[in-house]
Design an enzyme around this catalytic site. Sequence first.
Site, mmCIF file in Angstrom:
data_model
loop_
_atom_site.group_PDB
_atom_site.id
_atom_site.type_symbol
_atom_site.label_atom_id
_atom_site.label_comp_id
_atom_site.label_asym_id
_atom_site.label_seq_id
_atom_site.Cartn_x
_atom_site.Cartn_y
_atom_site.Cartn_z
ATOM 1 C CE LYS A 51 -2.119 -1.094 3.903
ATOM 2 N NZ LYS A 51 -1.493 -2.405 4.206
ATOM 3 N NE ARG A 65 -5.108 -1.032 9.915
ATOM 4 C CZ ARG A 65 -4.024 -0.623 9.264
ATOM 5 N NH1 ARG A 65 -3.978 0.571 8.720
ATOM 6 N NH2 ARG A 65 -2.995 -1.417 9.156
ATOM 7 N NE ARG A 74 7.482 -2.659 6.430
ATOM 8 C CZ ARG A 74 6.156 -2.646 6.473
ATOM 9 N NH1 ARG A 74 5.476 -2.060 5.516
ATOM 10 N NH2 ARG A 74 5.535 -3.226 7.469
ATOM 11 N NE ARG A 100 5.710 -0.339 10.110
ATOM 12 C CZ ARG A 100 4.640 -0.424 9.336
ATOM 13 N NH1 ARG A 100 4.667 0.112 8.125
ATOM 14 N NH2 ARG A 100 3.552 -1.013 9.746
ATOM 15 N NE ARG A 155 1.386 -4.908 11.107
ATOM 16 C CZ ARG A 155 2.587 -4.767 10.528
ATOM 17 N NH1 ARG A 155 3.679 -5.146 11.143
ATOM 18 N NH2 ARG A 155 2.662 -4.236 9.342
HETATM 19 P P1 AP5 Z 1 4.760 -1.629 1.936
HETATM 20 O O1 AP5 Z 1 4.448 -0.767 0.755
HETATM 21 O O2 AP5 Z 1 5.504 -1.057 3.059
HETATM 22 O O3 AP5 Z 1 3.400 -2.362 2.440
HETATM 23 P P2 AP5 Z 1 2.127 -1.799 3.194
HETATM 24 O O4 AP5 Z 1 0.939 -2.417 2.555
HETATM 25 O O5 AP5 Z 1 2.181 -0.317 3.273
HETATM 26 O O6 AP5 Z 1 2.347 -2.488 4.617
HETATM 27 P P3 AP5 Z 1 2.198 -1.915 6.087
HETATM 28 O O7 AP5 Z 1 2.907 -2.894 6.975
HETATM 29 O O8 AP5 Z 1 2.607 -0.494 6.130
HETATM 30 O O9 AP5 Z 1 0.688 -2.057 6.308
HETATM 31 P P4 AP5 Z 1 -0.053 -2.008 7.639
HETATM 32 O O10 AP5 Z 1 -1.431 -1.820 7.172
HETATM 33 O O11 AP5 Z 1 0.218 -3.160 8.513
HETATM 34 O O12 AP5 Z 1 0.635 -0.771 8.415
HETATM 35 P P5 AP5 Z 1 0.176 0.740 8.670
HETATM 36 O O13 AP5 Z 1 1.388 1.558 8.703
HETATM 37 O O14 AP5 Z 1 -0.950 1.123 7.816
HETATM 38 O O15 AP5 Z 1 5.535 -2.929 1.379
HETATM 39 C C1 AP5 Z 1 6.014 -3.931 2.244
HETATM 40 C C2 AP5 Z 1 7.375 -4.447 1.762
HETATM 41 O O16 AP5 Z 1 7.217 -5.141 0.513
HETATM 42 C C3 AP5 Z 1 8.398 -3.338 1.483
HETATM 43 O O17 AP5 Z 1 9.653 -3.773 1.899
HETATM 44 C C4 AP5 Z 1 8.339 -3.134 -0.050
HETATM 45 O O18 AP5 Z 1 9.572 -2.667 -0.554
HETATM 46 C C5 AP5 Z 1 7.978 -4.528 -0.542
HETATM 47 N N1 AP5 Z 1 7.096 -4.514 -1.721
HETATM 48 C C6 AP5 Z 1 6.007 -3.727 -1.917
HETATM 49 N N2 AP5 Z 1 5.403 -4.012 -3.089
HETATM 50 C C7 AP5 Z 1 6.121 -5.026 -3.643
HETATM 51 C C8 AP5 Z 1 5.997 -5.762 -4.874
HETATM 52 N N3 AP5 Z 1 5.007 -5.530 -5.757
HETATM 53 N N4 AP5 Z 1 6.901 -6.747 -5.114
HETATM 54 C C9 AP5 Z 1 7.900 -6.995 -4.239
HETATM 55 N N5 AP5 Z 1 8.079 -6.310 -3.074
HETATM 56 C C10 AP5 Z 1 7.202 -5.352 -2.779
HETATM 57 O O19 AP5 Z 1 -0.388 0.606 10.165
HETATM 58 C C11 AP5 Z 1 0.462 0.318 11.239
HETATM 59 C C12 AP5 Z 1 -0.326 0.282 12.524
HETATM 60 O O20 AP5 Z 1 -0.870 1.579 12.795
HETATM 61 C C13 AP5 Z 1 -1.532 -0.654 12.562
HETATM 62 O O21 AP5 Z 1 -1.167 -1.972 12.890
HETATM 63 C C14 AP5 Z 1 -2.389 0.007 13.632
HETATM 64 O O22 AP5 Z 1 -1.904 -0.289 14.919
HETATM 65 C C15 AP5 Z 1 -2.157 1.491 13.375
HETATM 66 N N6 AP5 Z 1 -3.145 2.046 12.447
HETATM 67 C C16 AP5 Z 1 -2.898 2.562 11.196
HETATM 68 N N7 AP5 Z 1 -4.046 2.937 10.610
HETATM 69 C C17 AP5 Z 1 -5.047 2.665 11.487
HETATM 70 C C18 AP5 Z 1 -6.458 2.803 11.435
HETATM 71 N N8 AP5 Z 1 -7.076 3.296 10.362
HETATM 72 N N9 AP5 Z 1 -7.169 2.409 12.525
HETATM 73 C C19 AP5 Z 1 -6.566 1.921 13.623
HETATM 74 N N10 AP5 Z 1 -5.235 1.741 13.729
HETATM 75 C C20 AP5 Z 1 -4.472 2.116 12.664
HETATM 76 MG MG MG Z 2 2.373 1.093 4.845
#
Ligand code: AP5
Ligand code: MG
Length: 217
Positions: A13, A88, A127, A160, A171
């Site tokens: 994402k 979410r 990552r 992270r 998660r």
């Molecule tokens: P990356 O692009 O970093 O993936 P991502 O989908 O952004 O993964 P996240 O871990 O950030 O998602 P998340 O939803 O768990 O975390 P968030 O920060 O939103 O890619 C991942 C890896 O793969 C990278 O190394 C990249 O280089 C590689 N890659 C990407 N695409 C690729 C491809 N096509 N091919 C090969 N490699 C690839 O949330 C974190 C925390 O915050 C949550 O757990 C929660 O506690 C809190 N939070 C955030 N939003 C909310 C909400 N709305 N409500 C409540 N709590 C929330």
């Molecule tokens: Mg992310």
Amino acid sequence: MRLLIMGPPGAGKGTHAKLLCKEYNIVHISTGDMFRTAIKLGTAEGMIAKQFIDKGNLVPDDIVIGIVREKIQENECNNGFLLDGFPRNIEQAKSLDIILDECGVKIDAVLNLQVSDDILIKRISGRRVCSKCGETYHVVNHPPKVEGICDVCGGNLVQRKDDTEETIKTRLKIYNKQTKPLLKYYEKQNLLKNLNGVEDINLLFNNIKKLLGGMND
Ligand code: AP5
Ligand code: MG
Ligand code: ZN
């Protein structure tokens, strides 16, 4: 253009959100990034959020909805935005509908990146993120030019805190239980675009652009 990007943790994402926001000159609204910044700054909200994020749990809805509402109402979002990691759960999705109504705008598409669990785990464990500017890398799939150093700003690359094996499991569980059902919500509204998130980053980016370009025809 106003977009949502959805998918399980590690689906890509953030990676695609950054590319798309640059391409379409829209604002990247990542609730995860906003919380990580707040934690770094040591704000009161950040300190509350940290207790949930470090364990892989969702931050309480009232906090998340508040920060998103504030952000969407900013002038810089007038040209469009991409929401990454929000909504979410159903409560957040309903609140988003209200916020959009208040602003008199609509979502154009919901991009759903589909990736299987085994690949997600490999992606999350490999990552690395820049401790200074937040740029994301992967030790195998998307390595920096110099190991451990950010290509963009020269900052140190770190893991992270919520990218541990145990937290990833929590998660994924929460995603399947609370977030995945939202796909139906957006499918009913004819907004859902399923994409193969396993494809190479550039290939997938081109596919998304084609899909969005076609929508404007
Ligand atoms: P990356 O692009 O970093 O993936 P991502 O989908 O952004 O993964 P996240 O871990 O950030 O998602 P998340 O939803 O768990 O975390 P968030 O920060 O939103 O890619 C991942 C890896 O793969 C990278 O190394 C990249 O280089 C590689 N890659 C990407 N695409 C690729 C491809 N096509 N091919 C090969 N490699 C690839 O949330 C974190 C925390 O915050 C949550 O757990 C929660 O506690 C809190 N939070 C955030 N939003 C909310 C909400 N709305 N409500 C409540 N709590 C929330
Ligand atoms: Mg992310
Ligand atoms: Zn950097």
